[in-house]
Design a protein around this motif. Sequence first.
Motif, PDB file in Angstrom:
ATOM      1  N   ILE A 156      -7.292  75.619  19.934  1.00  0.00           N
ATOM      2  CA  ILE A 156      -6.921  76.659  19.133  1.00  0.00           C
ATOM      3  C   ILE A 156      -6.818  76.347  17.768  1.00  0.00           C
ATOM      4  O   ILE A 156      -6.142  75.151  17.347  1.00  0.00           O
ATOM      5  CB  ILE A 156      -5.227  77.108  19.571  1.00  0.00           C
ATOM      6  CG1 ILE A 156      -5.330  77.581  21.096  1.00  0.00           C
ATOM      7  CG2 ILE A 156      -4.759  78.292  18.678  1.00  0.00           C
ATOM      8  CD1 ILE A 156      -4.072  77.758  21.278  1.00  0.00           C
ATOM      9  N   ALA A 157      -7.739  76.927  17.070  1.00  0.00           N
ATOM     10  CA  ALA A 157      -7.707  76.466  15.382  1.00  0.00           C
ATOM     11  C   ALA A 157      -6.559  77.503  14.688  1.00  0.00           C
ATOM     12  O   ALA A 157      -6.717  78.640  14.491  1.00  0.00           O
ATOM     13  CB  ALA A 157      -9.160  76.934  14.663  1.00  0.00           C
ATOM     14  N   ILE A 158      -5.612  76.703  14.112  1.00  0.00           N
ATOM     15  CA  ILE A 158      -4.513  77.187  13.620  1.00  0.00           C
ATOM     16  C   ILE A 158      -4.379  76.479  12.259  1.00  0.00           C
ATOM     17  O   ILE A 158      -4.113  75.362  12.191  1.00  0.00           O
ATOM     18  CB  ILE A 158      -3.287  77.260  14.083  1.00  0.00           C
ATOM     19  CG1 ILE A 158      -3.416  78.002  15.619  1.00  0.00           C
ATOM     20  CG2 ILE A 158      -1.947  78.131  13.315  1.00  0.00           C
ATOM     21  CD1 ILE A 158      -2.000  78.017  16.372  1.00  0.00           C
ATOM     22  N   ASP A 159      -4.705  77.150  10.978  1.00  0.00           N
ATOM     23  CA  ASP A 159      -4.800  76.434   9.855  1.00  0.00           C
ATOM     24  C   ASP A 159      -3.457  76.553   9.173  1.00  0.00           C
ATOM     25  O   ASP A 159      -2.365  77.395   9.726  1.00  0.00           O
ATOM     26  CB  ASP A 159      -5.629  76.958   9.004  1.00  0.00           C
ATOM     27  CG  ASP A 159      -5.695  78.352   8.573  1.00  0.00           C
ATOM     28  OD1 ASP A 159      -4.720  78.967   8.588  1.00  0.00           O
ATOM     29  OD2 ASP A 159      -6.642  78.812   8.072  1.00  0.00           O
ATOM     30  N   LYS A 160      -3.097  75.797   8.040  1.00  0.00           N
ATOM     31  CA  LYS A 160      -2.076  75.821   7.399  1.00  0.00           C
ATOM     32  C   LYS A 160      -1.411  77.169   7.010  1.00  0.00           C
ATOM     33  O   LYS A 160      -0.323  77.441   6.848  1.00  0.00           O
ATOM     34  CB  LYS A 160      -2.072  74.913   6.103  1.00  0.00           C
ATOM     35  CG  LYS A 160      -0.984  74.623   5.352  1.00  0.00           C
ATOM     36  CD  LYS A 160      -0.976  73.564   4.270  1.00  0.00           C
ATOM     37  CE  LYS A 160       0.304  73.507   3.318  1.00  0.00           C
ATOM     38  NZ  LYS A 160       0.008  72.532   2.210  1.00  0.00           N
ATOM     39  N   ALA A 161      -2.402  77.995   6.507  1.00  0.00           N
ATOM     40  CA  ALA A 161      -2.217  79.187   5.883  1.00  0.00           C
ATOM     41  C   ALA A 161      -1.392  80.372   7.039  1.00  0.00           C
ATOM     42  O   ALA A 161      -0.631  80.927   6.759  1.00  0.00           O
ATOM     43  CB  ALA A 161      -3.274  79.947   5.415  1.00  0.00           C
ATOM     44  N   GLU A 162      -1.955  80.112   8.125  1.00  0.00           N
ATOM     45  CA  GLU A 162      -1.444  80.830   9.304  1.00  0.00           C
ATOM     46  C   GLU A 162      -0.025  80.433   9.587  1.00  0.00           C
ATOM     47  O   GLU A 162       0.928  81.100   9.937  1.00  0.00           O
ATOM     48  CB  GLU A 162      -2.617  80.684  10.603  1.00  0.00           C
ATOM     49  CG  GLU A 162      -3.597  81.421  10.532  1.00  0.00           C
ATOM     50  CD  GLU A 162      -4.475  81.319  11.699  1.00  0.00           C
ATOM     51  OE1 GLU A 162      -4.559  82.141  12.571  1.00  0.00           O
ATOM     52  OE2 GLU A 162      -5.191  80.209  11.692  1.00  0.00           O
ATOM     53  N   VAL A 163       0.152  79.199   9.684  1.00  0.00           N
ATOM     54  CA  VAL A 163       1.646  78.737   9.851  1.00  0.00           C
ATOM     55  C   VAL A 163       2.361  79.184   9.011  1.00  0.00           C
ATOM     56  O   VAL A 163       3.668  79.515   9.063  1.00  0.00           O
ATOM     57  CB  VAL A 163       1.500  76.901   9.665  1.00  0.00           C
ATOM     58  CG1 VAL A 163       2.960  76.514   9.999  1.00  0.00           C
ATOM     59  CG2 VAL A 163       0.582  76.756  10.863  1.00  0.00           C
ATOM     60  N   GLU A 164       1.970  79.254   7.657  1.00  0.00           N
ATOM     61  CA  GLU A 164       2.889  79.640   6.494  1.00  0.00           C
ATOM     62  C   GLU A 164       3.241  81.115   6.719  1.00  0.00           C
ATOM     63  O   GLU A 164       4.468  81.493   6.563  1.00  0.00           O
ATOM     64  CB  GLU A 164       2.137  79.429   5.046  1.00  0.00           C
ATOM     65  CG  GLU A 164       2.151  78.039   4.790  1.00  0.00           C
ATOM     66  CD  GLU A 164       1.346  77.820   3.365  1.00  0.00           C
ATOM     67  OE1 GLU A 164       0.507  78.616   3.143  1.00  0.00           O
ATOM     68  OE2 GLU A 164       1.396  76.774   2.856  1.00  0.00           O
ATOM     69  N   GLU A 165       2.136  81.954   7.208  1.00  0.00           N
ATOM     70  CA  GLU A 165       2.515  83.263   7.322  1.00  0.00           C
ATOM     71  C   GLU A 165       3.495  83.486   8.655  1.00  0.00           C
ATOM     72  O   GLU A 165       4.222  84.460   8.522  1.00  0.00           O
ATOM     73  CB  GLU A 165       1.135  83.926   7.729  1.00  0.00           C
ATOM     74  CG  GLU A 165       0.261  84.188   6.612  1.00  0.00           C
ATOM     75  CD  GLU A 165      -1.174  84.745   6.752  1.00  0.00           C
ATOM     76  OE1 GLU A 165      -1.142  85.155   8.097  1.00  0.00           O
ATOM     77  OE2 GLU A 165      -2.026  84.775   6.186  1.00  0.00           O
ATOM     78  N   TRP A 166       3.249  82.660   9.435  1.00  0.00           N
ATOM     79  CA  TRP A 166       4.104  82.501  10.781  1.00  0.00           C
ATOM     80  C   TRP A 166       5.743  82.370  10.304  1.00  0.00           C
ATOM     81  O   TRP A 166       6.667  83.045  10.659  1.00  0.00           O
ATOM     82  CB  TRP A 166       3.763  81.720  11.673  1.00  0.00           C
ATOM     83  CG  TRP A 166       4.466  81.715  13.065  1.00  0.00           C
ATOM     84  CD1 TRP A 166       5.113  82.780  13.685  1.00  0.00           C
ATOM     85  CD2 TRP A 166       4.450  80.705  14.179  1.00  0.00           C
ATOM     86  NE1 TRP A 166       5.775  82.491  14.891  1.00  0.00           N
ATOM     87  CE2 TRP A 166       5.248  81.277  15.155  1.00  0.00           C
ATOM     88  CE3 TRP A 166       3.910  79.545  14.293  1.00  0.00           C
ATOM     89  CZ2 TRP A 166       5.509  80.621  16.396  1.00  0.00           C
ATOM     90  CZ3 TRP A 166       4.166  78.934  15.325  1.00  0.00           C
ATOM     91  CH2 TRP A 166       4.936  79.238  16.532  1.00  0.00           C
ATOM     92  N   LEU A 167       5.751  81.462   9.530  1.00  0.00           N
ATOM     93  CA  LEU A 167       7.110  80.928   8.818  1.00  0.00           C
ATOM     94  C   LEU A 167       7.910  82.243   8.435  1.00  0.00           C
ATOM     95  O   LEU A 167       8.876  82.381   8.440  1.00  0.00           O
ATOM     96  CB  LEU A 167       6.951  79.811   8.212  1.00  0.00           C
ATOM     97  CG  LEU A 167       7.244  78.327   8.819  1.00  0.00           C
ATOM     98  CD1 LEU A 167       6.727  77.349   7.704  1.00  0.00           C
ATOM     99  CD2 LEU A 167       8.465  78.295   9.332  1.00  0.00           C
ATOM    100  N   ALA A 168       6.790  82.828   7.243  1.00  0.00           N
ATOM    101  CA  ALA A 168       7.505  83.881   6.649  1.00  0.00           C
ATOM    102  C   ALA A 168       7.883  85.088   7.499  1.00  0.00           C
ATOM    103  O   ALA A 168       8.785  85.808   7.132  1.00  0.00           O
ATOM    104  CB  ALA A 168       6.551  84.408   5.512  1.00  0.00           C
ATOM    105  N   ALA A 169       6.858  85.192   8.461  1.00  0.00           N
ATOM    106  CA  ALA A 169       7.222  86.778   9.300  1.00  0.00           C
ATOM    107  C   ALA A 169       8.048  86.669  10.120  1.00  0.00           C
ATOM    108  O   ALA A 169       8.795  87.567  10.624  1.00  0.00           O
ATOM    109  CB  ALA A 169       5.819  86.986   9.917  1.00  0.00           C
ATOM    110  N   ALA A 170       8.319  85.270  11.030  1.00  0.00           N
ATOM    111  CA  ALA A 170       9.136  85.183  12.092  1.00  0.00           C
ATOM    112  C   ALA A 170       9.692  83.916  11.966  1.00  0.00           C
ATOM    113  O   ALA A 170       9.656  83.235  13.097  1.00  0.00           O
ATOM    114  CB  ALA A 170       8.373  85.484  13.387  1.00  0.00           C
ATOM    115  N   PRO A 171      10.778  83.606  11.220  1.00  0.00           N
ATOM    116  CA  PRO A 171      11.353  82.172  11.029  1.00  0.00           C
ATOM    117  C   PRO A 171      12.171  81.839  12.721  1.00  0.00           C
ATOM    118  O   PRO A 171      12.062  80.866  12.999  1.00  0.00           O
ATOM    119  CB  PRO A 171      12.391  82.171   9.971  1.00  0.00           C
ATOM    120  CG  PRO A 171      12.424  83.639   9.767  1.00  0.00           C
ATOM    121  CD  PRO A 171      11.158  84.343  10.137  1.00  0.00           C
ATOM    122  N   ALA A 172      12.936  82.886  13.099  1.00  0.00           N
ATOM    123  CA  ALA A 172      13.370  82.499  14.253  1.00  0.00           C
ATOM    124  C   ALA A 172      12.449  82.247  15.310  1.00  0.00           C
ATOM    125  O   ALA A 172      12.833  81.140  16.423  1.00  0.00           O
ATOM    126  CB  ALA A 172      14.231  83.642  14.835  1.00  0.00           C
ATOM    127  N   GLY A 173      11.371  82.890  15.597  1.00  0.00           N
ATOM    128  CA  GLY A 173      10.360  82.688  16.533  1.00  0.00           C
ATOM    129  C   GLY A 173       9.716  81.251  16.444  1.00  0.00           C
ATOM    130  O   GLY A 173       9.430  80.425  17.387  1.00  0.00           O
TER     131      GLY A 173
END
Length: 464
Positions: free
Chosen positions: A90-107
């Motif tokens: 699964i290719a997950i780059d840094k930008a995707e992790v940043e977006e995930w943190l911003a959109a769903a911190p509890a998740g």
Amino acid sequence: MAERKIYAGHAVKRLRRTAGLTQVALADVLEISPSYLNLVEKNQRPLSAALMLRLAERFDFDPRKLGGDAPGGGVEGIRRRLADPLFVDIAIDKAEVEEWLAAAPAGVEAFARAFDRMGEGGAPSAASVEALPVMKVRREIERWRNHFPDLDAQAEAMADDLRIATGDLYGGLAERLRQKHQLAIRILPTDVMPDHVRRLDLHARQLQLSEMLDSASRTFHAAFLIAELEARAEIDALVHGAAFADRHAERLFRRHLTSYFAAAIMMPYERFLRACEASGYDPLLLQRRFGAGYEQVAHRLTTLQRVGARGLPFFMVRIDRAGQSSKRYTGASAAPMVEADSRCPLWAIHSAFDRPGEIAAQLVELEDGERWFTLNRTVAGQSAGLRAGQAIFSIALGLKADYARPLLHARGLDLDKGDAQPIGLGCVSCTRPTCAQRSAPPRGRALRFNERERGLTPFEFAAD
């Protein structure tokens, strides 16, 4: 010292949702535009000092919670977990992790907790190799950035009282124990206490200390008992606030706070910070001036985060000869070397064992180009006699190279462009292709084989 930028969109969003406000409503309260607030919540803009002050004033909010409690350890913490072989396809780059943190911190936090607790097939993952209570306590300490202002204030006032009464801190502590608590200090030979360095005998009304303890350790143990007796309310409040479900974690955290108070008596905040700035943060001079041990000074340097009177943002790591870490304090440094599961053998924290007692200064550079300045030195652990043996540890004390200019040991060095030792965060996390010291291939990289050639290591791998 330049102020550290704080990106804490997750914390601002959580605060807004807890208050039941829309972005428009919160922007109005904070006197900023909704579009700017949106950028803050997405971590595309840092929090300004003015904005943090408004948040604190309008919501009775502790600014220390901003940036100090990122879900799952923030971007780097999540990326370390995603480097597990389980996610290699699964290719997950840094930008995707940043977006995930911003959109769903509890998740993100839920994912991190689940990953840390259980690995593939229901077995404990590598992230939970360390005992869970220890990890829970570390998270709570780092949430506070290892700075507990109420304990510092009380310890500083007590240290001033003792200083006025007598110039001998150990004598002052012993007298306080005698007069206020009817407890005497007794030094016992090793054949009487062969397996302990401290014992509180309430029947005899004695704090019994081993003769093997040096003067700094004797002072610390006396101050530790004072902390147990006179700072109980403040320590209880912090332990209660941590809300540990695990009794062992609660007791470990209490021990850390008690030790923190004891060190703060020996090295009162304001006087210690002044001495740091005047001496260029020279740990050897600080040792002598405050009658403390090298490890005590190193730990104290990670705690200097008082609002309006901050010291440099140090981290501290302590390892044994096998490379196992027994103490790790990030403080306000955000150092990835502290959180890493393993360390690079090229880091001088390992070679310090070859020159015991000497400080080895080293400028290192991580794969992302970030430079860190570290001081590495061995220390001897407490011993109860020849039968118990003498434990030896190596301590790395460090901070970002950008902040290291005031340090005595960094004078004359070009911290920006001078030679720096390239290091990684352990072989399985490092993707430097030509390191002759490599002992394992990096996670998530396919091995490559060419029978006609032999590189510097037996582990050649794909670039990405």
